[in-house]
Design a protein around this motif. Structure first.
Motif, mmCIF file in Angstrom:
data_model
loop_
_atom_site.group_PDB
_atom_site.id
_atom_site.type_symbol
_atom_site.label_atom_id
_atom_site.label_comp_id
_atom_site.label_asym_id
_atom_site.label_seq_id
_atom_site.Cartn_x
_atom_site.Cartn_y
_atom_site.Cartn_z
ATOM 1 N N SER A 194 0.824 -1.211 0.000
ATOM 2 C CA SER A 194 0.000 0.000 0.000
ATOM 3 C C SER A 194 0.857 1.259 0.000
ATOM 4 N N CYS B 290 5.271 -3.764 6.212
ATOM 5 C CA CYS B 290 4.191 -2.885 6.665
ATOM 6 C C CYS B 290 4.388 -2.442 8.116
ATOM 7 N N CYS C 80 -1.691 2.098 7.326
ATOM 8 C CA CYS C 80 -1.495 2.131 5.871
ATOM 9 C C CYS C 80 -2.092 3.365 5.186
ATOM 10 N N SER D 74 0.629 -8.732 4.219
ATOM 11 C CA SER D 74 1.614 -7.909 4.912
ATOM 12 C C SER D 74 2.681 -8.750 5.586
ATOM 13 N N GLY E 100 -5.461 0.125 8.583
ATOM 14 C CA GLY E 100 -4.194 -0.569 8.394
ATOM 15 C C GLY E 100 -4.143 -1.824 9.209
#
Lengths: 546, 235
Positions: free
Chosen positions: A31, A64, A68, A223, A380
């Motif tokens: 992302s 990640c 996000c 992720s 996120g």
């Protein structure tokens, strides 16, 4: 590489990191990349080089970091300062202020509207403060493309411990003691599953990692695979050792090209270092992992359909029993676990089962990764102890509803789950509590809705998804989801009568109880749970008889 | 061989543990409705008509794919099962375009018989009326997708018994279709041996020979079963 060489590698990697003054992580999860983090990374690396700081400051792409929707994110270590929405222009300010002068750039710090002030140390932000990271621990701090980075955080130490200091039975008993349950959604005790596969005698067994994450709004597996692929490889290898398998497959959906790339790269690195392949770390145990790419069918997340897909057949489920533990891939005993489950294995082995079981609730131990999405300030990836309330997740960690709007419901478990209305905001997020409300834990998707959401439309959306994704093998799912979708559309359009609603309810229970696999068995869940908590919205759309 | 005892509909039977619930029921005169099952072919549990309740298991299991286990208690004809069988039958009829009056298998059709058995007097769900092809490209046979119920008996008989694997399935959900080779007209198939086994395996009027008209279709699915049994004996 034998185990002594591994220790030397780990020490060397740790030493190298000690010498560095600063480490700057640029989030290169899918992302953040989509909002331009790769350009930021390139520019930052060039700047550090031109200023001759590369011996003091290391700039790495990382996995990640969590929030996000605020990306691209840049993290400055060891201060743990996170900057949000960094682009090539405002990056200069970070370089001038944070790197050269050592002063944080106040107005670029990670910040959600609902908070009073931003935090220089991101760990003080409730978003991070309330989290407990086990599966995601190093995700966001290490470069997923370098095995040395994984060594630096103690990588493959659990594998070493399992191979040299534990018998397969001990590994299984440790996993059983941790009380971890399958993170793919159904919540079957992982230790019990391992033991079942272990007990079947067969010259060939398989380990499968289920990375065919298909729920709309869920991106936990992606992720983890992108941010820390070696952790999964380590978990799978330990599982292989425990159950007596020599071959593993990682089934990753084709929509995750970055996860596939990084995972394949990690396999190559691990093989090169003797952590996969023949005689791992000089022990008699051999294990290899192969990636299989899903072709875009949601149903292939169902274990028997996934197995059919790996075998090269049409990805349709088979009735169970026999379970894959008895007769799975090519008829051999097969252990199949979710990505997130494998991500928790190395910490469980490295610490111990009891340590893991201390977190969470009595029946649901450990932590769970959730993907926050929808009308929430921080959307996120988060990881919280089981039993954290929905209120804490939405209002403290997630920073509340966008624009200060009123919370209406949260959908957990995607198209197989259900909604939780505002009056149940204090529900504990664990397997049993969510089931008792007519929802499920599911793989961890959590979609937050405010008052603007129409619950009939929500049910219709998820039913449309299930209708399109039904494999078409069994009648209840193939025809039933289509019929239910059409009836929901009719209600949504204001053309339905009470008879239609009654039929819809009857069909929902029928499809739930008679379908062949979990897809059909759970497809009516969003409908049933919205009916349970928001029946008045359906009834207000029903035509009154003249 | 050691036998195990099971209780089906409150009657006790001593049976071979290798058998499925369906086999035991059929051998002992207990009626179980089926559509995708054809003795001799691999069972897939797709039509969900043979669902039974097994004590201690909270799911309904398909009798054709579930083996008997010691002291298993099975119920085959509860109100719930009967209600679900009726819904399944209704969904079969509502899914494609089944018009018995003009169908070659009228009077000899397994789907039609199923309708009689569950006492289907009307269908409560709207018919979907999909646009389906009729493939007449084969010199002798016709494939009419309007009458197909996706039991995949043709697919299995072609693959498992004839070994040709002409038939397969494409698409997902209610869009699924039986295809010949890689979705080419049947007449152009490079794998079809024109053996006609699929025609006999088909429970409805979806596959039929060209030379007949309405109600004239004679099917012999038992031929498939006997063929498989004879081959087993030879081995």
């Amino acid at each position: 590489m034998n185990r002594h060489e591994l220790q030397a590698m780990v020490e060397k990697a740790k030493e190298k990191h000690k010498q560095l003054k600063h480490k700057i992580c640029v989030c290169c999860g899918a992302s953040c990349i989509s909002s331009g983090s790769e350009e930021v990374l390139k520019k930052l690396q060039n700047e550090i080089k031109t200023r001759g700081l590369e011996n003091e400051i290391e700039v790495v792409p990382s996995g990640c970091m969590g929030p996000c929707n605020q990306g691209p994110l840049v993290k400055h270590l060891p201060e743990n300062t996170i900057y949000q929405r960094v682009d090539c222009e405002n990056l200069d300010r970070i370089i001038e202020s944070q790197i050269v002068e050592g002063k944080p750039v106040e107005d670029m710090l990670l910040f959600a509207d609902s908070r009073e002030k931003p935090f220089v140390n991101a760990n003080e932000d409730p978003f991070f403060k309330k989290q407990l990271k086990i599966a995601l621990k190093d995700c966001g701090d290490i470069n997923p493309e370098e095995i040395e980075d994984y060594f630096a955080v103690g990588g493959y130490q659990a594998l070493d411990k399992a191979l040299y200091r534990m018998t397969p039975e001990e590994v299984i008993s440790e996993v059983k003691q941790s009380r971890i349950r399958g993170r793919g959604g159904a919540g079957y005790p992982t230790g019990l599953k391992w033991e079942t596969v272990y007990k079947y005698v067969s010259p060939q067994k398989y380990v499968i990692c289920n990375g065919d994450e298909g729920d709309p709004g869920a991106f936990m597996d992606r992720s983890v695979l992108e941010g820390n692929p070696h952790r999964i490889i380590e978990g799978m290898t330990i599982a292989g050792y425990a159950i007596g398998a020599s071959k593993g497959f990682a089934y990753i959906r084709g929509e995750y090209p970055l996860a596939i790339k990084r995972f394949e790269q990690a396999i190559k690195q691990a093989t090169k270092h003797g952590l996969l392949g023949k005689n791992i770390l000089g022990s008699p145990f051999s294990f290899e992992v192969e990636v299989r790419i899903g072709a875009g069918a949601f149903v292939c997340g169902e274990e028997t359909a996934l197995i059919a897909s790996i075998e090269g057949k049409r990805g349709t489920p088979k009735p169970r029993p026999p379970f894959p533990a008895e007769s799975g891939l090519w008829g051999k005993p097969t252990l199949i676990n979710n990505v997130e489950t494998f991500a928790a294995i190395a910490p469980i082995i490295q610490n111990d089962g009891e340590w893991y079981s201390e977190t969470g609730t009595a029946k649901s131990a450990g932590t769970k990764v959730f993907a926050l999405a929808g009308k929430i300030n921080y959307s996120g990836l988060i990881e919280v102890p089981m039993g954290t309330t929905l209120r804490e997740v939405v209002f403290e960690i997630g920073g509340g509803i966008q624009g200060g709007a009123e919370f209406k419901a949260a959908q957990t478990g995607g198209p197989s789950g259900g909604c939780i209305p505002a009056e149940h905001l204090d529900v504990k997020m664990d397997y049993e509590s969510l089931t008792s409300l007519g929802s499920i834990m599911g793989s961890g998707g959590l979609i937050v809705m405010d008052k603007s959401s129409d619950m009939v439309d929500v049910a219709r959306f998820f039913m449309e998804f299930c209708m399109d994704e039904s494999c078409g093998k069994c009648v209840p799912c193939r025809v039933g989801t289509k019929m239910m979708h059409d009836l929901l559309q009719k209600i949504y359009d204001g053309k339905a009568t009470q008879i239609d609603l009654d039929r819809l309810e009857e069909l929902a229970v029928y499809v739930k109880e008679t379908s062949l696999c979990g897809l059909g068995g759970s497809a009516p869940n969003p409908l049933l749970s919205t009916l349970r908590h928001f029946r008045q919205e359906y009834e207000s759309k029903i035509l009154k008889e003249a | 061989m050691n036998k195990i005892s099971v209780i089906i509909d409150e009657k006790k039977f001593d049976v071979d543990p290798q058998k499925t619930i369906l086999e035991v029921c059929r051998e002992n005169g207990i009626e179980i409705l089926t559509m995708c099952h054809l003795k001799g072919l691999m069972d897939i549990g797709a039509c969900r008509l043979c669902i039974v309740e097994v004590e201690g298991i909270n799911r309904l299991l398909s009798a054709c794919t579930t083996k008997v286990a010691p002291n298993m208690v099975v119920k085959t004809a509860t109100d719930r099962i009967k209600r679900y069988q009726r819904i399944t039958t209704e969904l079969f009829f509502a899914e494609r375009n089944h018009v018995c009056a003009v169908c070659v298998s009228n009077g000899k059709c397994e789907l039609q018989n199923l309708g009689y058995k569950v006492e289907l007097d009307h269908i409560r769900y709207p018919h979907l009326f999909p646009q389906c092809e009729v493939d007449t490209s084969h010199p002798w046979y016709v494939m009419d997708h309007n009458r197909c119920i996706m039991c995949t008996r043709c697919v299995r008989v072609c693959n498992e018994v004839e070994g040709a694997h002409n038939w397969d399935v494409m698409n997902r959900g209610h869009q699924v279709r039986i295809i010949s080779d890689f979705n080419t007209p049947w007449g152009q198939s490079t794998t079809c041996t024109s053996c006609g086994k699929c025609l006999h395996a088909c429970p409805t009027g979806a596959i039929w020979p060209k030379a007949i008209v309405q109600g004239q279709l004679e099917k012999n699915p038992v031929m498939v079963t006997e063929l498989v049994e004879r081959r087993k004996m030879k081995l």
